[in-house]
Design an enzyme around this catalytic site. Structure first.
Site, PDB file in Angstrom:
ATOM      1  N   LEU A 202      22.422   0.739  -6.589  1.00  0.00           N
ATOM      2  CA  LEU A 202      21.335  -0.179  -6.270  1.00  0.00           C
ATOM      3  C   LEU A 202      21.329  -0.571  -4.804  1.00  0.00           C
ATOM      4  O   LEU A 202      22.354  -0.532  -4.124  1.00  0.00           O
ATOM      5  CB  LEU A 202      21.351  -1.410  -7.180  1.00  0.00           C
ATOM      6  CG  LEU A 202      22.474  -2.437  -7.063  1.00  0.00           C
ATOM      7  CD1 LEU A 202      22.173  -3.451  -5.981  1.00  0.00           C
ATOM      8  CD2 LEU A 202      22.591  -3.167  -8.389  1.00  0.00           C
ATOM      9  N   HIS A 203      20.160  -0.897  -4.302  1.00  0.00           N
ATOM     10  CA  HIS A 203      19.968  -1.286  -2.909  1.00  0.00           C
ATOM     11  C   HIS A 203      18.648  -2.038  -2.809  1.00  0.00           C
ATOM     12  O   HIS A 203      17.732  -1.815  -3.595  1.00  0.00           O
ATOM     13  CB  HIS A 203      19.985  -0.062  -1.983  1.00  0.00           C
ATOM     14  CG  HIS A 203      19.055   1.041  -2.408  1.00  0.00           C
ATOM     15  ND1 HIS A 203      19.356   1.889  -3.444  1.00  0.00           N
ATOM     16  CD2 HIS A 203      17.849   1.418  -1.947  1.00  0.00           C
ATOM     17  CE1 HIS A 203      18.369   2.750  -3.608  1.00  0.00           C
ATOM     18  NE2 HIS A 203      17.424   2.479  -2.705  1.00  0.00           N
ATOM     19  N   LEU A 204      18.573  -2.936  -1.841  1.00  0.00           N
ATOM     20  CA  LEU A 204      17.382  -3.747  -1.662  1.00  0.00           C
ATOM     21  C   LEU A 204      16.684  -3.346  -0.360  1.00  0.00           C
ATOM     22  O   LEU A 204      17.304  -3.359   0.699  1.00  0.00           O
ATOM     23  CB  LEU A 204      17.730  -5.236  -1.628  1.00  0.00           C
ATOM     24  CG  LEU A 204      16.511  -6.132  -1.532  1.00  0.00           C
ATOM     25  CD1 LEU A 204      16.434  -7.059  -2.731  1.00  0.00           C
ATOM     26  CD2 LEU A 204      16.548  -6.942  -0.262  1.00  0.00           C
TER      27      LEU A 204
END
Length: 163
Positions: A124-126
């Site tokens: 995951l990454h924003l």
């Protein structure tokens, strides 16, 4: 006829066609910080649980991502300290990009899972994207091509050391 040159996208095209892109079977978000070459990897900042990196396939100039060092796609299971730091770094990114680029707004978001559009679905990454009125012009809408007015090295140099 005008031409748009985007040579950095070739690795992305090769990856989409199934060719090797230089990371083998390893996760790009695990491999890049492990290299220890922050400038060459466009890593802007390392915190305790997360790092900030430019998106090398940006939608707009200044498009960056906040990424946990932990290899996980499980947002509900993300440790509290990692999640808190991720949000804090995102807030700092918005402030820094606001000062540097003076955008009209921002998009922040996560694509969790391949069905949601995640290009890297297992880590995951924003995304933090500065936006300007009219930045989605005919090239984006009709030609399905993004026009980025600034190269990655220039963006990196503007933001490096400011976190």
């Amino acid at each position: 006829m005008d031409r748009l040159y985007t040579p950095w996208r070739f690795d992305y095209i090769k990856g989409a066609s199934g060719e090797k892109t230089g990371f083998g079977d390893s996760c790009v978000f695990c491999a890049l910080p492990a290299r220890g070459e922050d400038e060459g990897s466009f890593i802007l900042h390392r915190a305790r649980f997360n790092f900030v990196i430019l998106n090398i396939y940006p939608y707009t100039s200044g498009h960056l991502m906040v990424v946990p060092f932990e290899h996980t796609a499980d947002l509900p299971g993300l440790a509290r300290e990692t999640a808190d730091e991720l949000l804090d770094l995102s807030r700092r990114a918005v402030a820094l990009l606001g000062e540097t680029y003076r955008p009209h707004g921002f998009n922040l978001g996560m694509n969790l899972g391949q069905a949601a559009g995640a290009g890297v679905s297992d880590h995951l990454h924003l995304h933090v994207l500065p936006r300007w009125a009219g930045d989605a012009n005919f090239m984006t809408t009709v030609g399905e091509t993004r026009v980025i007015p600034e190269d990655l090295r220039t963006t990196y140099d503007k933001l490096r050391g400011r976190f």
